[in-house]
Every structure is written in structure tokens, then in C-alpha cells.
Scaffold this motif. Structure first.
Motif, PDB file in Angstrom:
ATOM      1  N   PHE A 139       0.836  -1.210   0.000  1.00 56.10           N
ATOM      2  CA  PHE A 139       0.000   0.000   0.000  1.00 56.10           C
ATOM      3  C   PHE A 139       0.869   1.257   0.000  1.00 56.10           C
ATOM      4  CE2 PHE A 139      -2.256   3.277   2.492  1.00 56.10           C
ATOM      5  CZ  PHE A 139      -3.356   3.474   1.677  1.00 56.10           C
ATOM      6  N   LEU A 140       1.859   1.315   0.905  1.00 54.10           N
ATOM      7  CA  LEU A 140       2.726   2.493   0.981  1.00 54.10           C
ATOM      8  C   LEU A 140       3.567   2.658  -0.278  1.00 54.10           C
ATOM      9  CD1 LEU A 140       3.958   2.350   4.690  1.00 54.10           C
ATOM     10  CD2 LEU A 140       2.282   3.925   3.681  1.00 54.10           C
ATOM     11  N   TYR A 141       3.958   1.546  -0.874  1.00 53.51           N
ATOM     12  CA  TYR A 141       4.735   1.604  -2.117  1.00 53.51           C
ATOM     13  C   TYR A 141       3.973   2.397  -3.177  1.00 53.51           C
ATOM     14  CZ  TYR A 141       6.781  -0.083  -6.515  1.00 53.51           C
ATOM     15  OH  TYR A 141       7.335  -0.161  -7.768  1.00 53.51           O
ATOM     16  N   TYR A 142       2.696   2.111  -3.330  1.00 56.09           N
ATOM     17  CA  TYR A 142       1.915   2.792  -4.365  1.00 56.09           C
ATOM     18  C   TYR A 142       1.524   4.210  -3.965  1.00 56.09           C
ATOM     19  CZ  TYR A 142       1.615  -1.401  -7.211  1.00 56.09           C
ATOM     20  OH  TYR A 142       1.933  -2.461  -8.019  1.00 56.09           O
ATOM     21  N   VAL A 143       1.246   4.436  -2.679  1.00 54.40           N
ATOM     22  CA  VAL A 143       0.929   5.790  -2.219  1.00 54.40           C
ATOM     23  C   VAL A 143       2.116   6.718  -2.437  1.00 54.40           C
ATOM     24  CG1 VAL A 143       0.455   7.196  -0.174  1.00 54.40           C
ATOM     25  CG2 VAL A 143      -0.822   5.095  -0.553  1.00 54.40           C
ATOM     26  N   LEU A 144       3.302   6.271  -2.051  1.00 56.95           N
ATOM     27  CA  LEU A 144       4.500   7.079  -2.227  1.00 56.95           C
ATOM     28  C   LEU A 144       4.858   7.240  -3.699  1.00 56.95           C
ATOM     29  CD1 LEU A 144       6.634   5.638   0.708  1.00 56.95           C
ATOM     30  CD2 LEU A 144       5.547   7.886   0.584  1.00 56.95           C
ATOM     31  N   LEU A 145       4.629   6.213  -4.490  1.00 56.29           N
ATOM     32  CA  LEU A 145       4.881   6.318  -5.921  1.00 56.29           C
ATOM     33  C   LEU A 145       4.033   7.431  -6.535  1.00 56.29           C
ATOM     34  CD1 LEU A 145       5.975   5.360  -8.644  1.00 56.29           C
ATOM     35  CD2 LEU A 145       4.190   3.597  -8.663  1.00 56.29           C
ATOM     36  N   ILE A 146       2.756   7.460  -6.190  1.00 50.53           N
ATOM     37  CA  ILE A 146       1.862   8.501  -6.706  1.00 50.53           C
ATOM     38  C   ILE A 146       2.320   9.886  -6.236  1.00 50.53           C
ATOM     39  CG2 ILE A 146      -0.496   9.406  -6.609  1.00 50.53           C
ATOM     40  CD1 ILE A 146      -1.438   6.481  -6.415  1.00 50.53           C
ATOM     41  N   ALA A 147       2.737   9.974  -4.951  1.00 52.16           N
ATOM     42  CA  ALA A 147       3.206  11.254  -4.405  1.00 52.16           C
ATOM     43  C   ALA A 147       4.453  11.740  -5.143  1.00 52.16           C
ATOM     44  CB  ALA A 147       3.497  11.103  -2.917  1.00 52.16           C
ATOM     45  N   PHE A 148       5.384  10.847  -5.418  1.00 56.05           N
ATOM     46  CA  PHE A 148       6.611  11.228  -6.114  1.00 56.05           C
ATOM     47  C   PHE A 148       6.329  11.652  -7.556  1.00 56.05           C
ATOM     48  CE2 PHE A 148       9.066   8.276  -3.083  1.00 56.05           C
ATOM     49  CZ  PHE A 148       9.312   9.332  -2.222  1.00 56.05           C
ATOM     50  N   ILE A 149       5.366  11.012  -8.182  1.00 58.43           N
ATOM     51  CA  ILE A 149       4.999  11.406  -9.546  1.00 58.43           C
ATOM     52  C   ILE A 149       4.430  12.823  -9.543  1.00 58.43           C
ATOM     53  CG2 ILE A 149       3.399  10.949 -11.446  1.00 58.43           C
ATOM     54  CD1 ILE A 149       3.693   7.972 -10.824  1.00 58.43           C
ATOM     55  N   ILE A 150       3.577  13.112  -8.570  1.00 51.32           N
ATOM     56  CA  ILE A 150       2.977  14.448  -8.474  1.00 51.32           C
ATOM     57  C   ILE A 150       4.042  15.500  -8.176  1.00 51.32           C
ATOM     58  CG2 ILE A 150       1.403  15.900  -7.116  1.00 51.32           C
ATOM     59  CD1 ILE A 150      -0.317  13.401  -6.697  1.00 51.32           C
ATOM     60  N   LEU A 151       4.980  15.177  -7.278  1.00 57.46           N
ATOM     61  CA  LEU A 151       6.037  16.115  -6.892  1.00 57.46           C
ATOM     62  C   LEU A 151       7.186  16.159  -7.897  1.00 57.46           C
ATOM     63  CD1 LEU A 151       6.231  15.253  -3.079  1.00 57.46           C
ATOM     64  CD2 LEU A 151       5.169  17.263  -4.121  1.00 57.46           C
ATOM     65  N   LYS A 152       7.175  15.245  -8.872  1.00 58.92           N
ATOM     66  CA  LYS A 152       8.237  15.147  -9.875  1.00 58.92           C
ATOM     67  C   LYS A 152       9.595  14.931  -9.204  1.00 58.92           C
ATOM     68  CE  LYS A 152       5.749  18.014 -13.204  1.00 58.92           C
ATOM     69  NZ  LYS A 152       5.766  19.242 -14.047  1.00 58.92           N
ATOM     70  N   PHE A 153       9.607  14.085  -8.181  1.00 60.67           N
ATOM     71  CA  PHE A 153      10.825  13.803  -7.429  1.00 60.67           C
ATOM     72  C   PHE A 153      11.630  12.705  -8.119  1.00 60.67           C
ATOM     73  CE2 PHE A 153      13.014  11.202  -4.226  1.00 60.67           C
ATOM     74  CZ  PHE A 153      13.822  12.155  -3.630  1.00 60.67           C
ATOM     75  N   GLU A 154      12.837  13.016  -8.526  1.00 58.26           N
ATOM     76  CA  GLU A 154      13.764  12.060  -9.138  1.00 58.26           C
ATOM     77  C   GLU A 154      13.028  11.104 -10.089  1.00 58.26           C
ATOM     78  OE1 GLU A 154      16.857  12.253  -8.933  1.00 58.26           O
ATOM     79  OE2 GLU A 154      17.270  13.437  -7.146  1.00 58.26           O
ATOM     80  N   PRO A 155      12.418  11.623 -11.147  1.00 52.38           N
ATOM     81  CA  PRO A 155      11.579  10.788 -12.011  1.00 52.38           C
ATOM     82  C   PRO A 155      12.301   9.592 -12.629  1.00 52.38           C
ATOM     83  CG  PRO A 155      12.036  12.926 -13.028  1.00 52.38           C
ATOM     84  CD  PRO A 155      12.470  13.023 -11.606  1.00 52.38           C
ATOM     85  N   LEU A 156      13.565   9.769 -13.026  1.00 51.11           N
ATOM     86  CA  LEU A 156      14.292   8.658 -13.642  1.00 51.11           C
ATOM     87  C   LEU A 156      14.589   7.557 -12.619  1.00 51.11           C
ATOM     88  CD1 LEU A 156      16.804  10.524 -15.992  1.00 51.11           C
ATOM     89  CD2 LEU A 156      14.698   9.324 -16.610  1.00 51.11           C
ATOM     90  N   LEU A 157      14.943   7.961 -11.414  1.00 55.96           N
ATOM     91  CA  LEU A 157      15.238   6.998 -10.366  1.00 55.96           C
ATOM     92  C   LEU A 157      13.981   6.220  -9.967  1.00 55.96           C
ATOM     93  CD1 LEU A 157      17.254   5.802  -8.378  1.00 55.96           C
ATOM     94  CD2 LEU A 157      16.750   7.698  -6.817  1.00 55.96           C
ATOM     95  N   ILE A 158      12.880   6.932  -9.793  1.00 51.87           N
ATOM     96  CA  ILE A 158      11.615   6.290  -9.425  1.00 51.87           C
ATOM     97  C   ILE A 158      11.160   5.350 -10.537  1.00 51.87           C
ATOM     98  CG2 ILE A 158       9.169   6.679  -8.902  1.00 51.87           C
ATOM     99  CD1 ILE A 158      11.059   7.448  -6.644  1.00 51.87           C
ATOM    100  N   ALA A 159      11.289   5.797 -11.775  1.00 56.60           N
ATOM    101  CA  ALA A 159      10.897   4.962 -12.914  1.00 56.60           C
ATOM    102  C   ALA A 159      11.728   3.686 -12.973  1.00 56.60           C
ATOM    103  CB  ALA A 159      11.044   5.745 -14.218  1.00 56.60           C
ATOM    104  N   GLY A 160      13.012   3.796 -12.636  1.00 60.38           N
ATOM    105  CA  GLY A 160      13.872   2.620 -12.631  1.00 60.38           C
ATOM    106  C   GLY A 160      13.464   1.604 -11.575  1.00 60.38           C
ATOM    107  N   VAL A 161      13.119   2.084 -10.381  1.00 63.58           N
ATOM    108  CA  VAL A 161      12.682   1.200  -9.301  1.00 63.58           C
ATOM    109  C   VAL A 161      11.385   0.479  -9.697  1.00 63.58           C
ATOM    110  CG1 VAL A 161      11.782   1.136  -6.934  1.00 63.58           C
ATOM    111  CG2 VAL A 161      13.794   2.524  -7.473  1.00 63.58           C
TER     112      VAL A 161
END
Length: 400
Positions: A323-345
Motif C-alpha cells: 500500500f505504501l509503495y503505491y501511495v509514495l509512488l503517486i506522491a513522487f509522480i505528483i512532486l516530480k521527485f527524481e523521475p528517472l530513479l523512481i521509474a527505474g525502481v
């Protein structure tokens, strides 16, 4: 000579200092929060990888026995039926015509108000190995399915029991043969698999996916030597185990749990095995409305709090981390936080999921759901947490 207001200048400098400090502190705090959340995201990612690699990969590599075994032990098939007249007409003959030399079918008519009694008597005329047990309405019998199954078990004449539901159809006439072949001197519990039939109903794909994921979890855990549940639509165990454990006595006050709680309390690394040959699948129709599905899942989720502590921790860790994995993923997408790193994970986890689940989905007759995985996996973890909370605080008072 120009006059300078020194007090005003000092106030301006102090105000500017505090404004700059506040901006710096805000920026630093946001950066620290983002870093902390990213660390939490990584931890959830690692936990999810652990379940994939340590548990689910065992099921991916598991190969069920292909050759048809020889019948070894007499078997009592036990079914609890309440207002199941229509389903008994359709599905019971498939069970009564199994290719097995020595077995009986015990159907418990549990306080039915439809034509169940008449249907059973009519079928019995054609199949004398059908035994009918009738439970009538009584205040002391308000424990639902568990009381009905106990009456069926007491009426059964053989040591080895095989359970299913009145709305289930075995995939083949060799269902009993393959399930019963797993019993031996040390194996007392056999966990089977029961998928839902594919339909065009809008709920059907996710219900099938949820059932599949549940099966992946309990079958993988059993293979790892830590069985924690089974499904009553396809489950086998022995008379000696049942009465040695005093049946359902320890959880008779709970409406559900005739299958998962019994396995949770009595399954061990030694006495439990799985059977996932396609011949042994028992198919049934999924719920077709949100209301009926909600009632069913609320009832099922209500027993999780009675699992062993180790199993509760294991299941909770998977549910919360997903659950937290997807909640944080959505938050990072909205905040545009390290998009390449998040996409890789995300891509790494998804590739690993496809690699491990591809074989499992095919083995468990759900290959068509593989392409739904990225979307349904997120919905699944939201569902787990929502129904987990509902099951914790809401008590279920009926089994049908």
C-alpha cells in the motif's frame, strides 16, 4: 548631510534575516521529508522484492505430478449446502461421477428453505453413494457452516475428507484421485486451488485476480513450510486431525474460518502439502454485484485477526508495504521527485513480477490477467488495507 534612520534599518535587516531563514528552513525541511519518504519507499520496495523472490518464486518453479496416480484410500467428500437447489442440480453430478473406486459424498442440507431437500432425495435415487444429512433451525445451531460441516464429518464413514462447496465444479473426473493421492503417513492436509469462472461482468477480472493473489500467497507459504490458510472450496484433511484438534471448537464463535482458521491452527511444515494440477481445480461463479462481493469479503477478512501472530505479521507487512509503495509512488509522480530513479525502481519490480508471475498465472489458469498486473496490483493492495480495517471493526453474523 543625509539622515539615516538606524532603528528602521536594523528592523529591516532582522526581518530579512528571519524571512531568509524561514525560506531556508522550509526548503531544508521539504528536502529532508522527501529523502525520508524516499527511504521509506525503498524499504517498501525491498519488502515487496522479498515476498516475490523468497515466497512466490517457489510456486513459479513448482511442478505438480503429471502422471495419474493410483487410488490409495477411501474418501468422504463433504459439502455444506444452504438454499443451493439450483447449484446442486448442475454441479453435484460431476462430483458423484468421479473416477474413483471407493468414495462417498456427504451433503449437509443446512436449514434450507428452498427445494434443496427434494433435489437431494431425487439425486440420491440415481447415486446411492450420496448421503444426506439434515440440519434443522435451532437456537443452538446458529454457528452457520461450521456446525453443518461438523455434522457432515460425524456422518462420514471414511478417515480421509475432501471438501468443496455446492456451487463448485471439479475441472475433471480425476479430482478426487489426484487430491487423495497426496495423503500419506505424515501428510494430513492437502491445499487445493479454486479459481472463479471467467465472465464479462465488470467485477470479474479483479475478483479473479484477488483470488489468484490469495492463492499465490497461501500456496507459496505452504511450499516454504509455513502453511497459514486454505480454501474450503478445495481442501482435504483427515478425520484424526479434525477430532484431535477438537474440530472448530476454538473458533466456533466466529462465523467464518472453517477452512483458513482450521489450517492456520493445525497446518505444519510436515503435515501439509499442496495440489495444483489442473485436473484438481474446482471452478465456481464469482459474485456479480458490488454488494454481494462486499458481504463475502467482509466475512472472509473478519477472521484474519485470529491467525497466529507470526502469520498476522507476515500478511500485514505485505499489505502495508504494498500500500505504501503505491501511495509514495503517486506522491513522487505528483512532486516530480527524481523521475528517472523512481521509474527505474518501478520498472525493475514490474519486470521481476512478470518474470515470476508469468508461469504462475499460466499454471493457475489466469494467463489472461497477466497484462492487468500493473493496474490490479495497485488496486489489490488498496483493497487489502480497506477490507482489513473493515474486518477488524465489523462483526459478521451470517455465513450466507
Amino acid at each position: 548631510m543625509k539622515y539615516v534612520n538606524i532603528s528602521t534599518s536594523k528592523r529591516y535587516n532582522i526581518t530579512t534575516f528571519f524571512n531568509n531563514f524561514a525560506l531556508y528552513f522550509k526548503g531544508a525541511l521539504e528536502a529532508y521529508i522527501q529523502q525520508a519518504l524516499f527511504i521509506l519507499f525503498q524499504l517498501c520496495f525491498i519488502v515487496q522484492l522479498y515476498y516475490l523472490i523468497s515466497n512466490h518464486s517457489k510456486l513459479s518453479g513448482y511442478k505438480p505430478r503429471q502422471e495419474l496416480p493410483q487410488p490409495t484410500v477411501p474418501v468422504s467428500v463433504i459439502i455444506s449446502a444452504r438454499n443451493e437447489a439450483k447449484n446442486l442440480i448442475v454441479y453435484l453430478p460431476y462430483i458423484l461421477q468421479q473416477n474413483y473406486p471407493d468414495y462417498e459424498v456427504v451433503v449437509v442440507n443446512d436449514r434450507s428453505t428452498d427445494d434443496t431437500a427434494d433435489v437431494l432425495r431425487e439425486i440420491q435415487q440415481e447415486f446411492p453413494h450420496l448421503k444426506i444429512v439434515t440440519v434443522t433451525e435451532s437456537e443452538k445451531h446458529r454457528t452457520g457452516k461450521k456446525f453443518a460441516l461438523t455434522m457432515g464429518i460425524k456422518a462420514a464413514k471414511y478417515e480421509h475428507f475432501l471438501f468443496t462447496d455446492a456451487d463448485c465444479k471439479p475441472a475433471t473426473l480425476d479430482w478426487i484421485t489426484r487430491m487423495a493421492a497426496n495423503f500419506n503417513a505424515s501428510t494430513y492436509i492437502v491445499l487445493g486451488y479454486s479459481p472463479y469462472i471467467k465472465t464479462r461482468n465488470f467485477l470479474n477480472p479483479f475478483i479473479r485476480f484477488e483470488t489468484l493473489k490469495t492463492a499465490i500467497n497461501y500456496l507459496s507459504s505452504a511450499l516454504k513450510g509455513d502453511p497459514y490458510m486454505g480454501i474450503g472450496r478445495n481442501l482435504a484433511y483427515t478425520r484424526s486431525l479434525f477430532f484431535g484438534a477438537k474440530g472448530f471448537a476454538s473458533h466456533m464463535h466466529v462465523m467464518s474460518g472453517d477452512d483458513d482458521l482450521f489450517v492456520n491452527q493445525n497446518g505444519t511444515s510436515v503435515n501439509t502439502t499442496i495440489e495444483i494440477h489442473p485436473d484438481t481445480f474446482t471452478y465456481s461463479d464469482a459474485k456479480s454485484t458490488l454488494k454481494s462481493w462486499f458481504i463475502q469479503k467482509k466475512r472472509h477478512m473478519g477472521v484474519g485477526k485470529l491467525y497466529k501472530n507470526s502469520h498476522r505479521r507476515m500478511l500485514s507487512l505485505d499489505a502495508v508495504s504494498g500500500f505504501l509503495y503505491y501511495v509514495l509512488l503517486i506522491a513522487f509522480i505528483i512532486l516530480k521527485f527524481e523521475p528517472l530513479l523512481i521509474a527505474g525502481v518501478v520498472l525493475f519490480r514490474l519486470i521481476l513480477q512478470f518474470a515470476i508471475y508469468r508461469k504462475i498465472f499460466k499454471k493457475l489458469d489466469c494467463a489472461d490477467l497477466l497484462w492487468w498486473l500493473p493496474f490490479f496490483d495497485m488496486i489489490y493492495y488498496i483493497y487489502l488495507n480497506v477490507f482489513g480495517l473493515i474486518g477488524t471493526f465489523i462483526k459478521t453474523t451470517r455465513w450466507k
